[in-house]
Design an enzyme around this catalytic site. Structure first.
Site, PDB file in Angstrom:
ATOM      1  N   SER A 116       0.847  -1.288  -0.038  1.00  0.00           N
ATOM      2  CA  SER A 116      -0.154   0.101   0.025  1.00  0.00           C
ATOM      3  C   SER A 116       0.858   1.211  -0.054  1.00  0.00           C
ATOM      4  CB  SER A 116      -1.155  -0.051   1.161  1.00  0.00           C
ATOM      5  OG  SER A 116      -1.976   0.927   0.893  1.00  0.00           O
ATOM      6  N   GLU A 213      -1.876  -2.626  -8.084  1.00  0.00           N
ATOM      7  CA  GLU A 213      -3.406  -2.652  -7.524  1.00  0.00           C
ATOM      8  C   GLU A 213      -3.473  -1.387  -6.870  1.00  0.00           C
ATOM      9  OE1 GLU A 213      -3.878  -3.169  -3.979  1.00  0.00           O
ATOM     10  OE2 GLU A 213      -1.833  -2.124  -3.355  1.00  0.00           O
ATOM     11  N   HIS A 278      -4.775  -5.205  -1.500  1.00  0.00           N
ATOM     12  CA  HIS A 278      -5.821  -5.195  -0.721  1.00  0.00           C
ATOM     13  C   HIS A 278      -6.938  -6.100  -0.893  1.00  0.00           C
ATOM     14  CE1 HIS A 278      -3.697  -1.085  -0.958  1.00  0.00           C
ATOM     15  NE2 HIS A 278      -4.151  -1.149   0.369  1.00  0.00           N
TER      16      HIS A 278
END
Length: 308
Positions: A116, A213, A278
């Site tokens: 992330s 992502e 995620h």
């Protein structure tokens, strides 16, 4: 793009430091994560400022200088074998320039894990230290605490990386079929776009297998990030693309045409739903390792173990 240096794998009893470079960490989730790590026969130590809250900005885990000091101290501590991030959120870009990269390089290689917002650190560790890093679950992350597949794939990568040199995404689909070879890199799309042109980011993804992502983004924002990377030439020469999860983004029927529009013209294999990021049961992907992608089979075969 060349392969990066691989840190040593972990062994029972290894000391792992938990740091919070980004957002605030819920204490109960941190404690649960520490218990899980102890169950793996690891010795987790918590950096001093992990549970801090920024005095003014509640989306940050403490002051920028304190978050940077925690990461640097953990990395430079010779008793620490790995540094695990507690969670993502936002904040790495505010502290990454405060790190003493010469001191961290002198400290030698060790395992680094996160994803992330930690994408900015994956790039920095590649550019400044030349090290393989693991894009995988974080110590206080919900998926790490509750999902067996996420736990076991990370555990195998840390302790027995030779057992996971073939990564298979059972639910993947080929958006653009074919095979491709390259060095793995990538992470959160919005961070890669935001990092473009900064001192700690690669100048290009040429020769790489690019993993993308994101979470909680409107389709037009994802369009903006991909268009930015296309316009800067950052995607020129990329070998292949792996698409992970798009949690809390638009539905697949809305998102897929955008991804096909922006990535299909690259003329390289593209695989979607590869199961990292995620999402429930997220796979651990080693950045900096050479591999071969088979988009139709949904397999990623590493040239060797992620860790030495």
């Amino acid at each position: 793009m060349n392969e990066l240096r691989r840190p040593r794998r972990l062994a029972p009893g290894a000391r792992v430091a938990v740091v919070a470079p980004s957002g605030p960490v819920p204490e109960e989730r941190l404690q649960a994560g520490l218990d899980l790590l102890r169950g793996w026969d690891l010795d987790p130590v918590v950096a001093p400022h992990v549970l801090d809250r920024h005095a003014e900005f509640d989306y940050l885990a403490g002051a920028d200088a304190d978050r940077a000091a925690d990461l640097q101290a953990a990395w430079c501590d010779p008793s620490v074998d790995a540094v695990l991030c507690a969670r993502g959120g936002y904040g790495v870009q505010r502290m990454v320039d405060l790190l003493d990269w010469e001191a961290m390089r002198a400290a030698g290689p060790k395992v680094f894990v996160g994803f992330s917002d930690i994408t900015a650190l994956h790039e920095a560790f590649a550019v400044r230290l030349g090290l393989v890093t693991l894009h995988g679950p974080m110590a206080a992350g919900v998926d790490f605490l509750k999902n067996g597949r996420a736990q076991e794939h990370l555990r195998a990568t840390l302790f027995a990386p030779e057992t996971v040199t073939t990564i298979t995404a059972e639910d993947s689909r080929a958006m653009v079929p074919g095979r491709a070879r390259g060095v793995l890199l990538g992470g959160c799309l919005c961070l890669l776009a935001a990092e473009a042109g900064t001192p700690h980011a690669r100048r290009s993804a040429a020769g790489g297998l690019l993993c993308l992502e994101d979470v909680g983004e409107e389709t037009y924002r994802l369009d903006r990030y991909l268009t930015q990377l296309l316009r800067t030439g950052w995607l020129d020469g990329v070998s292949g693309v792996l698409l992970g999860s798009w949690e809390s983004c638009d539905v697949h029927e809305t998102l897929r045409p955008l991804l096909a529009d922006r990535l299909g013209g690259l003329g390289v294999p593209v695989v979607e739903d590869f199961g990292f990021g995620h999402c429930e049961g997220a796979l651990t992907i080693p950045f900096g390792v050479a591999a071969e992608l088979d988009a139709e089979a949904g397999t990623l075969v590493l040239d060797g173990p992620a860790l030495g």
